[in-house]
Design an enzyme around this catalytic site. Structure first.
Site, short mmCIF file in Angstrom:
data_model
loop_
_atom_site.label_atom_id
_atom_site.label_comp_id
_atom_site.label_asym_id
_atom_site.label_seq_id
_atom_site.Cartn_x
_atom_site.Cartn_y
_atom_site.Cartn_z
N GLY A 1 0.76 -1.24 0.00
CA GLY A 1 0.00 0.00 0.00
C GLY A 1 0.79 1.28 0.00
O GLY A 1 0.27 2.33 0.42
N THR A 2 2.02 1.27 -0.52
CA THR A 2 2.77 2.54 -0.55
C THR A 2 2.14 3.54 -1.52
O THR A 2 2.06 4.73 -1.21
CB THR A 2 4.26 2.31 -0.93
OG1 THR A 2 4.33 1.63 -2.18
CG2 THR A 2 4.97 1.51 0.15
N LYS B 1 -16.50 -15.83 -7.98
CA LYS B 1 -16.11 -14.52 -8.50
C LYS B 1 -17.32 -13.64 -8.80
O LYS B 1 -17.29 -12.43 -8.56
CB LYS B 1 -15.23 -14.66 -9.75
CG LYS B 1 -14.70 -13.31 -10.19
CD LYS B 1 -13.74 -13.36 -11.35
CE LYS B 1 -13.34 -11.93 -11.70
NZ LYS B 1 -12.55 -11.83 -12.91
N HIS C 1 0.76 0.11 -13.58
CA HIS C 1 1.46 -1.16 -13.83
C HIS C 1 2.96 -0.93 -13.87
O HIS C 1 3.43 -0.01 -14.55
CB HIS C 1 0.99 -1.77 -15.15
CG HIS C 1 1.55 -3.13 -15.38
ND1 HIS C 1 1.15 -4.24 -14.66
CD2 HIS C 1 2.51 -3.56 -16.23
CE1 HIS C 1 1.84 -5.29 -15.06
NE2 HIS C 1 2.67 -4.90 -16.01
#
Length: 195
Positions: free
Chosen positions: A11-12, A64, A108
């Site tokens: 979570g940076t 899902k 990404h």
């Protein structure tokens, strides 16, 4: 604009974005962290910053489809306008994509279309590449295949280890992602006001 951030791990990127939302450096309101791993460190970061969070897994939901439906209900209940993926390691399903067309973005750690999917930094290093990068893109039904918003190259040095390369890629992410989120939300807010 009411914003949700989805994350799965440390979570940076979440923390940097959240701090900028709280300081009003990014327009809109960060109202929710969603995490698919109930023990992920990102949840502790959200708690420390006073950000509302929710966490559940596919297994808890049964499958899902039920998982995606529960997320969709959560987003509707929180009146979310825009979704930012920050290390969320699941593919977003069609129901949520249809609910938020061109309103879900992803970060990404590669220069797409190079190295989509997991372990992108590790794969680029192992292949002996001279550079990798960071890509910010809209999310579609494919794997890191949505329209690219912006990209930045990161050199791979001859002396790089996985740890040193990850550090430089993450530094690039931490600088680039808040800028792009700010730009996009500024544009969306102007459009909303003019409608």
């Amino acid at each position: 604009m009411r914003v949700a951030i989805f994350a799965s791990g440390n979570g940076t990127n979440f923390e940097i974005l959240a701090q900028q939302f709280l300081r009003k450096q990014i327009p809109g309101q960060l109202v929710l962290l969603f995490c698919d791993h109930p023990k992920a460190p990102v949840i502790e970061r959200a708690q420390c910053l006073g950000i509302n969070w929710e966490s559940f897994t596919v297994k808890e939901c049964g499958d899902k489809a039920a998982y995606e439906q529960r997320i969709s209900q959560l987003l509707t209940a929180q009146k979310i306008d825009f979704i930012v993926l920050a290390g969320y390691l699941r593919v977003i399903g069609n129901g949520i994509l249809d609910q938020y067309p061109q309103r879900i973005i992803n970060l990404h750690p590669a220069y797409l279309p190079e190295y989509p999917g997991l372990h992108s930094i590790e794969r680029a290093l192992a292949d002996g590449r001279k550079q990798t990068g960071v890509t910010i893109h809209y999310v579609d039904a494919g794997l890191d295949s949505g329209p690219i918003i912006t990209q930045q190259r990161v050199p791979i040095l001859p002396t790089d280890t996985l740890e040193s390369l990850e550090t430089r890629v993450h530094a690039c992410e931490h600088q680039l992602y808040p800028q792009v989120v700010k730009q996009l939300l500024t544009v969306f807010e102007k459009k909303e006001k003019n409608q």
